[in-house]
Design a protein around this motif. Structure first.
Motif, PDB file in Angstrom:
ATOM      1  N   MET A 153      -4.812   0.694   9.812  1.00  0.00           N
ATOM      2  CA  MET A 153      -4.411   1.201   8.493  1.00  0.00           C
ATOM      3  C   MET A 153      -4.947   2.611   8.263  1.00  0.00           C
ATOM      4  O   MET A 153      -4.234   3.477   7.749  1.00  0.00           O
ATOM      5  N   ARG A 154      -6.185   2.847   8.667  1.00  0.00           N
ATOM      6  CA  ARG A 154      -6.749   4.199   8.534  1.00  0.00           C
ATOM      7  C   ARG A 154      -5.957   5.190   9.380  1.00  0.00           C
ATOM      8  O   ARG A 154      -5.596   6.274   8.914  1.00  0.00           O
ATOM      9  N   THR A 155      -5.688   4.822  10.623  1.00  0.00           N
ATOM     10  CA  THR A 155      -4.935   5.683  11.533  1.00  0.00           C
ATOM     11  C   THR A 155      -3.535   5.969  10.995  1.00  0.00           C
ATOM     12  O   THR A 155      -3.019   7.075  11.148  1.00  0.00           O
TER      13      THR A 155
ATOM     14  N   HIS B 165       0.836  -1.195   0.000  1.00  0.00           N
ATOM     15  CA  HIS B 165       0.000   0.000   0.000  1.00  0.00           C
ATOM     16  C   HIS B 165       0.868   1.239   0.000  1.00  0.00           C
ATOM     17  O   HIS B 165       2.042   1.197   0.351  1.00  0.00           O
TER      18      HIS B 165
ATOM     19  N   GLY C 150      -2.563   6.215   7.955  1.00  0.00           N
ATOM     20  CA  GLY C 150      -2.507   7.025   6.745  1.00  0.00           C
ATOM     21  C   GLY C 150      -2.348   6.236   5.463  1.00  0.00           C
ATOM     22  O   GLY C 150      -1.800   6.739   4.485  1.00  0.00           O
TER      23      GLY C 150
ATOM     24  N   TRP D 236       3.140   6.279   9.520  1.00  0.00           N
ATOM     25  CA  TRP D 236       2.746   4.880   9.306  1.00  0.00           C
ATOM     26  C   TRP D 236       3.573   3.957  10.183  1.00  0.00           C
ATOM     27  O   TRP D 236       3.030   3.071  10.837  1.00  0.00           O
TER      28      TRP D 236
ATOM     29  N   LYS E  76      -7.868  -3.023   9.943  1.00  0.00           N
ATOM     30  CA  LYS E  76      -8.437  -1.987   9.075  1.00  0.00           C
ATOM     31  C   LYS E  76      -8.385  -0.621   9.760  1.00  0.00           C
ATOM     32  O   LYS E  76      -8.034   0.389   9.141  1.00  0.00           O
ATOM     33  N   ALA E  77      -8.705  -0.587  11.045  1.00  0.00           N
ATOM     34  CA  ALA E  77      -8.663   0.675  11.797  1.00  0.00           C
ATOM     35  C   ALA E  77      -7.236   1.207  11.902  1.00  0.00           C
ATOM     36  O   ALA E  77      -6.999   2.405  11.743  1.00  0.00           O
TER      37      ALA E  77
END
Length: 89
Positions: free
Chosen positions: A72-74, A8, A76, A16, A69-70
């Protein structure tokens, strides 16, 4: 042994990485036996991560975790990651 490859792009590697390192206990609790992080030479925000598991089922379950998933959002992560599973030949 099954390896989960995740690729990603992230908005900022340092941000990250901090989130990724803090996620270690969740990885361990969900069957990750080894991991590695790679950065593309031409784009340091293009990340590939490997996670090793004892079984394909454990790898697949980890890839579907809401906590992942959470995180990954946090962290960035931009867009949807590319994931693939492989066994050593």
């Amino acid at each position: 042994m099954t390896t989960l490859f995740v690729r990603h792009e992230v908005s900022d590697y340092a941000t990250w990485r901090k989130t990724y390192d803090a996620f270690h206990q969740v990885q361990k609790a969900n069957g990750v036996t080894a991991q590695a992080v790679y950065r593309a030479i031409d784009n340091p925000n293009d990340i590939t991560v490997t996670h090793e598991f004892a079984t394909f089922e454990a790898a697949q379950a980890f890839s579907k975790l809401d906590e992942l998933k959470a995180a990954m959002r946090t962290a960035g992560v931009l867009g949807a990651p590319t994931m693939c599973f492989a066994n050593k030949a």
